[in-house]
Motif scaffolding. Structure first.
Motif, PDB file in Angstrom:
ATOM      1  N   ALA A   1      12.520   4.379 -10.473  1.00  0.00           N
ATOM      2  CA  ALA A   1      11.089   4.552 -10.207  1.00  0.00           C
ATOM      3  C   ALA A   1      10.421   5.428 -11.255  1.00  0.00           C
ATOM      4  CB  ALA A   1      10.891   5.146  -8.812  1.00  0.00           C
ATOM      5  N   MET A   2      11.150   6.432 -11.750  1.00  0.00           N
ATOM      6  CA  MET A   2      10.593   7.376 -12.727  1.00  0.00           C
ATOM      7  C   MET A   2      10.795   6.918 -14.174  1.00  0.00           C
ATOM      8  SD  MET A   2      11.676  11.071 -11.049  1.00  0.00           S
ATOM      9  CE  MET A   2      10.704  11.977 -12.276  1.00  0.00           C
TER      10      MET A   2
ATOM     11  N   LEU B   1       5.065   1.513  -6.092  1.00  0.00           N
ATOM     12  CA  LEU B   1       4.976   2.066  -4.740  1.00  0.00           C
ATOM     13  C   LEU B   1       6.289   2.711  -4.285  1.00  0.00           C
ATOM     14  CD1 LEU B   1       2.992  -0.770  -2.903  1.00  0.00           C
ATOM     15  CD2 LEU B   1       2.112   1.421  -3.751  1.00  0.00           C
ATOM     16  N   ILE B   2       7.329   2.574  -5.083  1.00  0.00           N
ATOM     17  CA  ILE B   2       8.636   3.093  -4.658  1.00  0.00           C
ATOM     18  C   ILE B   2       8.618   4.610  -4.502  1.00  0.00           C
ATOM     19  CG2 ILE B   2      11.032   3.420  -5.435  1.00  0.00           C
ATOM     20  CD1 ILE B   2      11.045   0.570  -6.405  1.00  0.00           C
ATOM     21  N   LYS B   3       7.812   5.314  -5.295  1.00  0.00           N
ATOM     22  CA  LYS B   3       7.767   6.772  -5.166  1.00  0.00           C
ATOM     23  C   LYS B   3       7.288   7.189  -3.783  1.00  0.00           C
ATOM     24  CE  LYS B   3       3.179   7.836  -7.126  1.00  0.00           C
ATOM     25  NZ  LYS B   3       2.504   8.667  -8.170  1.00  0.00           N
TER      26      LYS B   3
ATOM     27  N   THR C   1       0.837  -1.196   0.000  1.00  0.00           N
ATOM     28  CA  THR C   1       0.000   0.000   0.000  1.00  0.00           C
ATOM     29  C   THR C   1       0.872   1.247   0.000  1.00  0.00           C
ATOM     30  OG1 THR C   1      -0.113   0.269   2.418  1.00  0.00           O
ATOM     31  CG2 THR C   1      -1.738  -1.205   1.393  1.00  0.00           C
ATOM     32  N   GLU C   2       0.277   2.367  -0.371  1.00  0.00           N
ATOM     33  CA  GLU C   2       0.991   3.645  -0.338  1.00  0.00           C
ATOM     34  C   GLU C   2       1.510   3.937   1.061  1.00  0.00           C
ATOM     35  OE1 GLU C   2      -0.007   8.453  -0.433  1.00  0.00           O
ATOM     36  OE2 GLU C   2      -1.499   7.012  -1.179  1.00  0.00           O
ATOM     37  N   ALA C   3       0.656   3.746   2.072  1.00  0.00           N
ATOM     38  CA  ALA C   3       1.036   4.083   3.447  1.00  0.00           C
ATOM     39  C   ALA C   3       2.217   3.243   3.918  1.00  0.00           C
ATOM     40  CB  ALA C   3      -0.156   3.898   4.380  1.00  0.00           C
ATOM     41  N   LYS C   4       2.200   1.935   3.639  1.00  0.00           N
ATOM     42  CA  LYS C   4       3.303   1.073   4.066  1.00  0.00           C
ATOM     43  C   LYS C   4       4.617   1.506   3.428  1.00  0.00           C
ATOM     44  CE  LYS C   4       0.537  -3.118   4.896  1.00  0.00           C
ATOM     45  NZ  LYS C   4       0.354  -4.537   4.516  1.00  0.00           N
ATOM     46  N   ALA C   5       4.586   1.808   2.136  1.00  0.00           N
ATOM     47  CA  ALA C   5       5.808   2.234   1.442  1.00  0.00           C
ATOM     48  C   ALA C   5       6.295   3.564   1.995  1.00  0.00           C
ATOM     49  CB  ALA C   5       5.535   2.346  -0.057  1.00  0.00           C
ATOM     50  N   TYR C   6       5.384   4.499   2.227  1.00  0.00           N
ATOM     51  CA  TYR C   6       5.768   5.814   2.751  1.00  0.00           C
ATOM     52  C   TYR C   6       6.385   5.679   4.144  1.00  0.00           C
ATOM     53  CZ  TYR C   6       5.437  10.375   4.950  1.00  0.00           C
ATOM     54  OH  TYR C   6       5.734  11.524   5.645  1.00  0.00           O
ATOM     55  N   PHE C   7       5.717   4.965   5.039  1.00  0.00           N
ATOM     56  CA  PHE C   7       6.222   4.858   6.407  1.00  0.00           C
ATOM     57  C   PHE C   7       7.524   4.066   6.462  1.00  0.00           C
ATOM     58  CE2 PHE C   7       1.753   5.858   7.696  1.00  0.00           C
ATOM     59  CZ  PHE C   7       2.068   7.033   8.359  1.00  0.00           C
TER      60      PHE C   7
ATOM     61  N   ILE D   1      20.097   1.149   0.164  1.00  0.00           N
ATOM     62  CA  ILE D   1      18.706   0.799  -0.136  1.00  0.00           C
ATOM     63  C   ILE D   1      18.628  -0.106  -1.364  1.00  0.00           C
ATOM     64  CG2 ILE D   1      17.629   2.807   0.917  1.00  0.00           C
ATOM     65  CD1 ILE D   1      17.786   4.218  -1.751  1.00  0.00           C
ATOM     66  N   LYS D   2      19.653  -0.915  -1.570  1.00  0.00           N
ATOM     67  CA  LYS D   2      19.702  -1.749  -2.766  1.00  0.00           C
ATOM     68  C   LYS D   2      18.588  -2.791  -2.801  1.00  0.00           C
ATOM     69  CE  LYS D   2      24.626  -1.225  -3.728  1.00  0.00           C
ATOM     70  NZ  LYS D   2      25.942  -1.887  -3.863  1.00  0.00           N
ATOM     71  N   ASN D   3      18.091  -3.222  -1.625  1.00  0.00           N
ATOM     72  CA  ASN D   3      17.061  -4.261  -1.630  1.00  0.00           C
ATOM     73  C   ASN D   3      15.654  -3.712  -1.801  1.00  0.00           C
ATOM     74  OD1 ASN D   3      16.947  -2.999   0.820  1.00  0.00           O
ATOM     75  ND2 ASN D   3      16.946  -4.858   2.056  1.00  0.00           N
ATOM     76  N   ILE D   4      15.486  -2.407  -1.904  1.00  0.00           N
ATOM     77  CA  ILE D   4      14.159  -1.819  -2.069  1.00  0.00           C
ATOM     78  C   ILE D   4      13.530  -2.262  -3.389  1.00  0.00           C
ATOM     79  CG2 ILE D   4      12.870   0.342  -2.318  1.00  0.00           C
ATOM     80  CD1 ILE D   4      13.728  -0.305   0.531  1.00  0.00           C
ATOM     81  N   LYS D   5      14.315  -2.340  -4.430  1.00  0.00           N
ATOM     82  CA  LYS D   5      13.785  -2.743  -5.735  1.00  0.00           C
ATOM     83  C   LYS D   5      13.177  -4.146  -5.677  1.00  0.00           C
ATOM     84  CE  LYS D   5      17.033  -0.078  -8.601  1.00  0.00           C
ATOM     85  NZ  LYS D   5      18.099  -0.172  -9.621  1.00  0.00           N
TER      86      LYS D   5
END
Length: 340
Positions: free
Chosen positions: A274-275, A229-231, A123-129, A218-222
């Motif tokens: 992401a972009m 949701l990465i943005k 979700t957006e919230a989980k990615a943001y937090f 943050i290499k494992n974020i992808k």
């Protein structure tokens, strides 16, 4: 409570050699001017000597084994059987049993706490937090418990309350006055209830105790966050450790600060990924006192990046959104200040 004695490497070596040579613990204690219990405990803790429990009744021994099998933690077993902790640990070891860790009980306001919140970022919230905690949050182990904590300036209290609501956590968000920090306006603080599951899930993202002293990237974020949701993760990072200059500031742009040049370079790559735009001209530079910054200064790129991050966004720190929105219809102005 007696002060714990820290043995030097020379003392440890002397104790071990003396014990192997058959010298009594009393003599070693005298030689090193240490208490008998200190030497004895060192030998037991390091498997040179076993805790004697041969005088224990068979019924008591059996009861301890049953309590371990039933999942009782060490403190409970010691209290229920009037035994020494080291004796219980030895019995567990002899029977190839695992002692359960102590788990703090949940109070009523946290009975619905979502331990699995960060298990899957969907979700957006989980990615943001996740991004906000990555930069401004922390996790810690205290008295056998595992906690997530977040501290922001008082004006940002609503976003912390949003996190507490997402986690279904009833713990209060406290306000505390400060001197100097956040210009003396004070801070809003939040700590979740004890959750080993939440702690372990955050560790997958390198959010671990004392993370600011590690050169985390943050290499494992992808791999762990869906691309769409990465943005939101990036927006959380900027809300935590970034700043957005007002459009009328002479140093226009977006800055992300960290204690690792590698983090800045990986963030630059993550933004481009992401972009789907590798033409953005972010610059990574060093600052005094082990500080590094990733900066997007070109006005057109700042507008493009901010529109990408905030378009259709519903979770953000309001004061930073207010500054970002100035870029959507850019008009130069005479004043200058920065939202950090």
């Amino acid at each position: 409570m007696a002060k714990k004695v820290t043995l030097t490497s020379e003392q440890k070596h002397y104790i071990e050699i003396s014990y192997k040579l058959g010298i009594s613990i009393s003599q070693v204690s005298k030689d090193l001017n240490l208490g008998y219990g200190i030497v004895n405990s060192y030998l037991i803790d390091n498997d040179f000597k076993v805790v004697k429990h041969d005088k224990m009744s068979p019924d008591k021994y059996k009861k301890i084994v049953e309590l371990i099998k039933d999942g009782h933690h060490l403190t409970e077993i010691v209290r229920m059987t009037v035994s020494e902790p080291k004796t219980v640990k030895l019995i567990a070891k002899e029977n190839n049993l695992t002692l359960q860790e102590f788990t703090m009980p949940r109070d009523l306001c946290n009975k619905d706490f979502d331990d699995n919140y960060f298990e899957k970022i969907d979700t957006e919230a989980k990615a943001y937090f996740l991004g906000l905690i990555y930069t401004d949050g922390c996790v810690r182990i205290h008295n056998g418990g595992y906690f997530l904590a977040l501290q922001l300036q008082i004006s940002d209290k609503p976003i912390i309350e949003k996190l507490a609501k997402e986690l279904k956590c009833g713990n209060s968000v406290r306000e505390r006055k400060t001197n100097g920090v956040f210009n003396g306006t004070g801070v809003a603080e939040f700590e979740s209830c004890n959750s080993k599951k939440l702690f372990d899930d955050l560790a997958r993202f390198d959010i671990v105790p004392d993370k600011t002293h590690n050169s985390i990237t943050i290499k494992n974020i992808k791999e762990l966050v869906p691309k769409h949701l990465i943005k939101h993760f990036i927006r959380g990072v900027i809300d935590g450790d970034g700043s957005i200059a007002h459009t009328y500031h002479q140093s226009k742009g977006i800055m992300i600060y960290q204690n690792s040049m590698q983090f800045c370079e990986d963030m630059q790559d993550l933004i481009a990924y992401a972009m789907d735009d590798y033409t953005l001209h972010g610059v990574c530079t060093s600052r005094p006192v082990n500080m590094f910054v990733l900066r997007y200064r070109r006005i057109n790129e700042a507008i493009k990046l901010l529109k990408f991050l905030y378009e259709d966004a519903t979770v953000y720190i309001q004061r930073k959104y207010d500054v970002a929105s100035e870029y959507f219809n850019y008009e130069p102005g005479p004043q200058a200040k920065v939202a950090s």
